[in-house]
Design an enzyme around this catalytic site. Structure first.
Site, mmCIF file in Angstrom:
data_model
loop_
_atom_site.group_PDB
_atom_site.id
_atom_site.type_symbol
_atom_site.label_atom_id
_atom_site.label_comp_id
_atom_site.label_asym_id
_atom_site.label_seq_id
_atom_site.Cartn_x
_atom_site.Cartn_y
_atom_site.Cartn_z
ATOM 1 N N HIS A 141 29.672 16.400 45.462
ATOM 2 C CA HIS A 141 30.616 16.673 44.365
ATOM 3 C C HIS A 141 31.522 17.824 44.792
ATOM 4 O O HIS A 141 31.042 18.825 45.316
ATOM 5 C CB HIS A 141 29.773 17.040 43.133
ATOM 6 C CG HIS A 141 30.521 17.364 41.897
ATOM 7 N ND1 HIS A 141 31.797 16.938 41.633
ATOM 8 C CD2 HIS A 141 30.140 18.068 40.782
ATOM 9 C CE1 HIS A 141 32.174 17.377 40.444
ATOM 10 N NE2 HIS A 141 31.188 18.069 39.914
ATOM 11 N N GLU A 177 33.385 19.861 42.942
ATOM 12 C CA GLU A 177 33.680 20.956 42.019
ATOM 13 C C GLU A 177 33.241 22.290 42.636
ATOM 14 O O GLU A 177 32.274 22.363 43.395
ATOM 15 C CB GLU A 177 33.000 20.740 40.655
ATOM 16 C CG GLU A 177 33.547 21.711 39.613
ATOM 17 C CD GLU A 177 33.197 21.360 38.170
ATOM 18 O OE1 GLU A 177 32.370 20.474 37.938
ATOM 19 O OE2 GLU A 177 33.797 22.000 37.266
ATOM 20 N N ASP A 187 31.647 24.932 41.819
ATOM 21 C CA ASP A 187 30.316 25.545 41.727
ATOM 22 C C ASP A 187 29.391 25.075 42.843
ATOM 23 O O ASP A 187 28.408 25.745 43.160
ATOM 24 C CB ASP A 187 29.675 25.311 40.347
ATOM 25 C CG ASP A 187 29.732 23.873 39.891
ATOM 26 O OD1 ASP A 187 30.645 23.145 40.301
ATOM 27 O OD2 ASP A 187 28.851 23.473 39.104
ATOM 28 N N HIS A 227 30.262 14.474 37.493
ATOM 29 C CA HIS A 227 31.104 14.629 36.335
ATOM 30 C C HIS A 227 32.587 14.624 36.701
ATOM 31 O O HIS A 227 33.455 14.826 35.831
ATOM 32 C CB HIS A 227 30.623 15.890 35.617
ATOM 33 C CG HIS A 227 31.497 17.041 35.378
ATOM 34 N ND1 HIS A 227 31.526 18.208 36.079
ATOM 35 C CD2 HIS A 227 32.410 17.180 34.397
ATOM 36 C CE1 HIS A 227 32.381 19.038 35.576
ATOM 37 N NE2 HIS A 227 32.933 18.464 34.560
ATOM 38 N N TYR A 252 23.461 20.590 28.151
ATOM 39 C CA TYR A 252 24.258 20.292 29.342
ATOM 40 C C TYR A 252 24.950 18.937 29.184
ATOM 41 O O TYR A 252 26.146 18.793 29.438
ATOM 42 C CB TYR A 252 23.315 20.279 30.548
ATOM 43 C CG TYR A 252 23.987 20.106 31.879
ATOM 44 C CD1 TYR A 252 24.325 21.214 32.652
ATOM 45 C CD2 TYR A 252 24.268 18.843 32.393
ATOM 46 C CE1 TYR A 252 24.936 21.051 33.883
ATOM 47 C CE2 TYR A 252 24.871 18.677 33.609
ATOM 48 C CZ TYR A 252 25.199 19.788 34.356
ATOM 49 O OH TYR A 252 25.808 19.635 35.573
HETATM 50 FE FE1 FEO Z 1 28.045 21.361 38.715
HETATM 51 FE FE2 FEO Z 1 30.631 19.236 37.967
HETATM 52 O O1 FEO Z 1 29.773 20.668 38.808
#
Ligand code: FEO
Length: 390
Positions: A78, A80, A82, A142, A189
Site C-alpha cells: 500500500h 499510503e 504511514d 483502503h 477503524y
Molecule cells: Fe494504513 Fe491506508 O494506510
C-alpha cells in the site's frame, strides 16, 4: 529494539507509535503501530516499511535478526504514507527492488520520488526460496493500489489496512490483549476508514475466503491468530451494512433548545425499548460518533440555525459522515432557530448523498421547544424507533 518472531523465520519488525492521537482526522486515543514483517528465506524479504519518522525502530528491529543490507526484496502492499514514507530510505539502505501492484507502482514515485519499483499482477506468485508469496489486489482497501500478500507455506495473510486497528501495544497477538477493546478498536477503524468501501470489501472477502489462513498479519495494531473467524465474520457484517435495532442522536446546541429536543427524542426512542445513543458533537469526537453509527439502523441529526446555516460543529460532523457513506440506514433531521429557519434544511442538504434514507418529516422549532415541542420530539423519537423495529 527487538524483532518479534511470529512464525519460524518470520518476524514482526514494525514501529509502535504510542503518541499518535490523530490519523487524518480520526482520533486515535490508543496510539497505533506501523507493522512491517521480515521473512528470512533464500531471498530475504521485507513486507512494508513504516512511517518515515519511525524508520529507526524498523531498522533496529531488523538489525536484531540480520544486517538490513542483506534484504533482497521489499514488498509494498500500500502506498499510503504511514507505510511507505520510509520505503525510499529502506531501498537506499538495501538496494532491494520494491514490488507493488500496478497502481502502487504508479503512486510510489509520484508520492516519494524516483525509486526502483517492480509491478506485480493480481494473483501473481513469487518464489523467495522455500516459500511462495501470492499477491492479491484489494483495490480501495483502503486506496486504489492496495493489495495483500499471502505466504502459502506459513498460511499467513499480510493483510495491510484490512482487519487493522489503531491500537499501540507491547503485545502483538489477539489472544494477548483485552478482546472487547481489540474488537472495539477494529470496529472504530472500519467505521472511520473502510466504511465507504463495503462492496469492495465484499469482493476482497470472497478472495480471502478461499485461503487457508493461520494468521492475519495486519499493518496496524494487533495480529489475528486466535479470533480470525470472528473478525472475518464482523467484517462480513460491517461491509454488508448490517446494523442493530439502535438509534444514534447527534446534535450540538447554542442556547439549549436543540439539546432539549435531542433529549426528548432519546426519551421517545427509549420508551419503545430500542437502544439509543446520544452524541453531543462538542463533547464527543467525530470518529467515536462514526463508531456508534456503524451498528445503528437510524441516524438522527440536530442543529441550531446559525448565520442562516448549520452550527459549525454540526457542519463538520455532517461532512465527515457524508464522506463515510453509512448506507442502509434511516436518516432524520431536527433543529431550532430564532429569527429564521435555515439550519435544519441545510443539514439535510449536506446529507442528501450520504447514503442515509430520509423517510421522516423534519422537526424545526422556533426558540424554546417548551412542553408542546418536547412532546413532538418525544413522538418523533417513538416514530423512528417503530420504524427501526419494523
Ligand atoms: Fe494504513 Fe491506508 O494506510
Amino acid at each position: 529494539m527487538e524483532a518479534v518472531k511470529i512464525a519460524e523465520d518470520i518476524y514482526w519488525v514494525g514501529a509502535i507509535d504510542w503518541n499518535a492521537r490523530t490519523f487524518h482526522g480520526y482520533a486515535t486515543p490508543r496510539g497505533t503501530s506501523y507493522n512491517s514483517y521480515l521473512i528470512i528465506d533464500e531471498k530475504i524479504t521485507l513486507i512494508d516499511a513504516v512511517k518515515a519518522p519511525f524508520i529507526n525502530q524498523l531498522v533496529s528491529r531488523i538489525r536484531s535478526v540480520i544486517d538490513p543490507k542483506d534484504i533482497d526484496i521489499i514488498i509494498s502492499n500500500h502506498s499510503e504514507n504511514d507505510h511507505s514514507s520510509g520505503l525510499q530510505i529502506m531501498q537506499q539502505m538495501t538496494g532491494a527492488p520494491i514490488y507493488a501492484s500496478r497502481k502502487g507502482s504508479e503512486h510510489l514515485p509520484l508520492n516519494f520520488g524516483p525509486m526502483n519499483v517492480v509491478k506485480v499482477a493480481d494473483g501473481e506468485e513469487m518464489s523467495i526460496g522455500k516459500r511462495t508469496l501470492k499477491f492479491i489486489e484489494t483495490p480501495m482497501l483502503h486506496w486504489p493500489d492496495s493489495m495483500m500478500t499471502y505466504c502459502k507455506e506459513d498460511r499467513i495473510l499480510f493483510s495491510m489496512d484490512g482487519f487493522g486497528q489503531h491500537f499501540a501495544s507491547s503485545r502483538r497477538f489477539d489472544d494477548e490483549v483485552d478482546a472487547p477493546t481489540l474488537f472495539d478498536e477494529a470496529a472504530k477503524y472500519y467505521a472511520n476508514i473502510l466504511m465507504p468501501f463495503g462492496s469492495q470489501y465484499q469482493s476482497a472477502l470472497e478472495k480471502v475466503k478461499g485461503l487457508d489462513i493461520k494468521m492475519l498479519a495486519t499493518a496496524h495494531g494487533i495480529i489475528w491468530r486466535t479470533m480470525i473467524g470472528e473478525i472475518l465474520a464482523r467484517y462480513s457484517a460491517w461491509s454488508n451494512h448490517e446494523t442493530k435495532k439502535k438509534v444514534v442522536v447527534i446534535y450540538d446546541t447554542m442556547w439549549g433548545s436543540t439539546e432539549m429536543m435531542a433529549q426528548s427524542i432519546v426519551e421517545g426512542v427509549a420508551s419503545e425499548g430500542v437502544d439509543v445513543q446520544l452524541c453531543k458533537v462538542s463533547t464527543m469526537d467525530r470518529s467515536q460518533i462514526m463508531r456508534e453509527i456503524l451498528d445503528a439502523k437510524a441516524v438522527v441529526l440536530g442543529t441550531p440555525t446559525m448565520n442562516m446555516g448549520i452550527f459549525p460543529t454540526m457542519a463538520d460532523t455532517a461532512w465527515y459522515i457524508k464522506g463515510l457513506k453509512p448506507k442502509n440506514r434511516y436518516g432524520a433531521v431536527f433543529g431550532s432557530y430564532g429569527w429564521a429557519s435555515a439550519g435544519t434544511k441545510a443539514l439535510k442538504e449536506v446529507l442528501v448523498n450520504s447514503g442515509l434514507e430520509f423517510v421522516f418529516e423534519d422537526i424545526d422549532i422556533r426558540f424554546n421547544p417548551m412542553e408542546e415541542g418536547r412532546k413532538r420530539c418525544f413522538e418523533f423519537g417513538r416514530t423512528i424507533a417503530k420504524k427501526v423495529m419494523s
